[in-house]
Design an enzyme around this catalytic site. Structure first.
Site, PDB file in Angstrom:
ATOM      1  N   TYR A  56       0.823  -1.213   0.000  1.00 51.67           N
ATOM      2  CA  TYR A  56       0.000   0.000   0.000  1.00 51.67           C
ATOM      3  C   TYR A  56       0.858   1.265   0.000  1.00 51.67           C
ATOM      4  O   TYR A  56       0.375   2.342  -0.351  1.00 51.67           O
ATOM      5  CB  TYR A  56      -0.918   0.053   1.226  1.00 51.67           C
ATOM      6  CG  TYR A  56      -1.908  -1.067   1.355  1.00 51.67           C
ATOM      7  CD1 TYR A  56      -2.194  -1.919   0.295  1.00 51.67           C
ATOM      8  CD2 TYR A  56      -2.573  -1.285   2.567  1.00 51.67           C
ATOM      9  CE1 TYR A  56      -3.103  -2.948   0.433  1.00 51.67           C
ATOM     10  CE2 TYR A  56      -3.491  -2.309   2.710  1.00 51.67           C
ATOM     11  CZ  TYR A  56      -3.749  -3.145   1.649  1.00 51.67           C
ATOM     12  OH  TYR A  56      -4.654  -4.167   1.800  1.00 51.67           O
ATOM     13  N   LEU A 196     -18.047  -3.996   1.577  1.00 55.36           N
ATOM     14  CA  LEU A 196     -19.111  -3.128   1.062  1.00 55.36           C
ATOM     15  C   LEU A 196     -19.246  -3.238  -0.455  1.00 55.36           C
ATOM     16  O   LEU A 196     -19.995  -2.462  -1.069  1.00 55.36           O
ATOM     17  CB  LEU A 196     -18.853  -1.677   1.483  1.00 55.36           C
ATOM     18  CG  LEU A 196     -18.672  -1.470   2.996  1.00 55.36           C
ATOM     19  CD1 LEU A 196     -18.404  -0.008   3.314  1.00 55.36           C
ATOM     20  CD2 LEU A 196     -19.887  -1.972   3.757  1.00 55.36           C
ATOM     21  N   ARG A 236     -12.968  -0.080   4.523  1.00 49.68           N
ATOM     22  CA  ARG A 236     -12.091   1.032   4.146  1.00 49.68           C
ATOM     23  C   ARG A 236     -12.909   2.277   3.876  1.00 49.68           C
ATOM     24  O   ARG A 236     -13.947   2.231   3.222  1.00 49.68           O
ATOM     25  CB  ARG A 236     -11.296   0.676   2.884  1.00 49.68           C
ATOM     26  CG  ARG A 236     -10.329   1.772   2.451  1.00 49.68           C
ATOM     27  CD  ARG A 236      -9.810   1.517   1.067  1.00 49.68           C
ATOM     28  NE  ARG A 236     -10.883   1.591   0.077  1.00 49.68           N
ATOM     29  CZ  ARG A 236     -10.723   1.331  -1.211  1.00 49.68           C
ATOM     30  NH1 ARG A 236      -9.546   0.953  -1.668  1.00 49.68           N
ATOM     31  NH2 ARG A 236     -11.728   1.428  -2.054  1.00 49.68           N
ATOM     32  N   SER A 237     -12.436   3.401   4.396  1.00 44.86           N
ATOM     33  CA  SER A 237     -13.028   4.700   4.078  1.00 44.86           C
ATOM     34  C   SER A 237     -12.011   5.774   4.410  1.00 44.86           C
ATOM     35  O   SER A 237     -11.206   5.619   5.325  1.00 44.86           O
ATOM     36  CB  SER A 237     -14.311   4.930   4.879  1.00 44.86           C
ATOM     37  OG  SER A 237     -14.833   6.223   4.600  1.00 44.86           O
ATOM     38  N   ALA A 238     -12.064   6.865   3.660  1.00 41.52           N
ATOM     39  CA  ALA A 238     -11.224   8.024   3.962  1.00 41.52           C
ATOM     40  C   ALA A 238     -12.060   9.137   4.577  1.00 41.52           C
ATOM     41  O   ALA A 238     -11.542  10.213   4.881  1.00 41.52           O
ATOM     42  CB  ALA A 238     -10.537   8.526   2.692  1.00 41.52           C
ATOM     43  N   SER A 245     -19.747   5.914  11.267  1.00 40.92           N
ATOM     44  CA  SER A 245     -20.981   5.180  10.996  1.00 40.92           C
ATOM     45  C   SER A 245     -20.711   3.694  10.787  1.00 40.92           C
ATOM     46  O   SER A 245     -21.413   2.836  11.341  1.00 40.92           O
ATOM     47  CB  SER A 245     -21.665   5.769   9.762  1.00 40.92           C
ATOM     48  OG  SER A 245     -22.790   5.014   9.387  1.00 40.92           O
ATOM     49  N   ARG A 272     -12.216  -8.170  -6.911  1.00 36.72           N
ATOM     50  CA  ARG A 272     -10.760  -8.075  -6.769  1.00 36.72           C
ATOM     51  C   ARG A 272     -10.109  -9.188  -7.591  1.00 36.72           C
ATOM     52  O   ARG A 272     -10.797 -10.083  -8.076  1.00 36.72           O
ATOM     53  CB  ARG A 272     -10.374  -8.180  -5.285  1.00 36.72           C
ATOM     54  CG  ARG A 272     -10.954  -7.067  -4.408  1.00 36.72           C
ATOM     55  CD  ARG A 272     -10.462  -5.699  -4.823  1.00 36.72           C
ATOM     56  NE  ARG A 272     -10.839  -4.660  -3.850  1.00 36.72           N
ATOM     57  CZ  ARG A 272     -10.541  -3.388  -3.977  1.00 36.72           C
ATOM     58  NH1 ARG A 272      -9.873  -2.960  -5.036  1.00 36.72           N
ATOM     59  NH2 ARG A 272     -10.906  -2.504  -3.060  1.00 36.72           N
TER      60      ARG A 272
END
Length: 281
Positions: A56, A196, A236-238, A245, A272
């Site tokens: 990453y 998600l 995963r979220s930015a 949430s 993926r």
């Protein structure tokens, strides 16, 4: 699973007597700035599992966010992964030390082979090196990622050590029922990534109907579904609001009929790379 709801995720027991939070933040494809902000936001809301990888390119950013948080190391669970380019017995050991240097840590809680890359033929030797990394204290637990039944059983048969975790793509479109069963038979925890489905189910009528019934978001329902399959999960979220949430999924439980409705979405769609053919990262 043990633990309390709300401020922290419950934990799941691993086969090596360690425990791991059932829900954590992944930072794949995030820039350094995004990574630092995301990790800080996750830690702020009680998330204690952070999942990164050498491939990453943001291990140092994860380390900076952890250091800035002031949270005691013992309260955190940090995962990193062996890049395919570093596979091999010695490569796995050296890469772990390099990851620790970038993270600014003395050990990682979980060290995974990122991809089996079967064409290379080095994943068994790589796991042997990871056994050494565990033995010298650089990794508390070791496991694999994207391993099929064939690769998982090969590692177990040839090293006589069972990975603690198999982290795999898993969402309602690809529910991995057979592989989950194989993992469970070997007492390997299934940890889901891409839970998600890259947003592809956010507007699905089945998911939205279930979400409305509970007064939850589509993402919360998808994460809850995954957790209720007895999986550990990495999301995963930015976005700080989305992170808060998505981490808030321990105050409700999906009824069997709603679990079944979401299970019925399975059509084998893989979002993926295919572990059998992917050359790895």
């Amino acid at each position: 699973m043990t633990g309390e709801s709300g401020s922290a995720a419950p934990s799941i027991a691993l086969n090596d007597e360690n425990t791991m939070p059932v829900l954590g933040l992944g930072v794949a494809e995030l820039s350094d700035d995004e990574t630092e902000r995301a990790v800080s936001a996750a830690l702020e809301v009680g998330c204690r599992l952070i999942d990164t990888a050498a491939a990453y390119g943001n291990e140092a950013a994860v380390g900076r966010a952890i250091a800035a948080s002031g949270i005691p190391r013992a309260e955190l669970f940090v995962t990193t992964k062996l890049a395919t380019s570093d596979q091999g017995f010695k490569g796995a050991m050296d890469a772990c030390e390099a990851s620790l240097e970038r993270l600014g840590l003395d050990y990682v809680d979980l060290y995974l082979i990122h991809w089996p890359a079967p064409a290379l033929g080095t994943y068994v030797n790589s796991f042997g090196g990871m056994i050494q990394s565990r033995g010298n204290g650089h990794a508390r637990s070791i496991g694999v990622s994207n391993f099929t039944e064939e690769y998982l059983t090969t590692v177990i048969d040839l090293t006589f050590v069972t990975p603690a975790v198999n982290q795999i793509e898993l969402h309602p479109l690809l529910n991995q029922e057979a592989l989950r069963k194989t993992n469970a038979e070997h007492n390997v925890v299934t940890q889901s990534y891409t839970p998600l489905a890259l947003g592809k189910l956010n507007d699905h009528p089945t998911v939205n109907s279930v979400a409305a019934e509970y007064g939850k978001t589509a993402s919360q329902v998808l994460l809850r579904w995954n957790l209720q399959l007895s999986n550990a999960v990495i999301f995963r979220s930015a976005n700080a609001e989305h992170i808060a949430s998505d981490f808030d999924v321990f105050d409700f439980e999906l009824a069997a009929e709603h679990m079944d409705a979401i299970n019925a979405l399975n059509d084998g769609t893989r979002l993926r790379p295919d572990p059998d053919t992917y050359e790895g990262s």
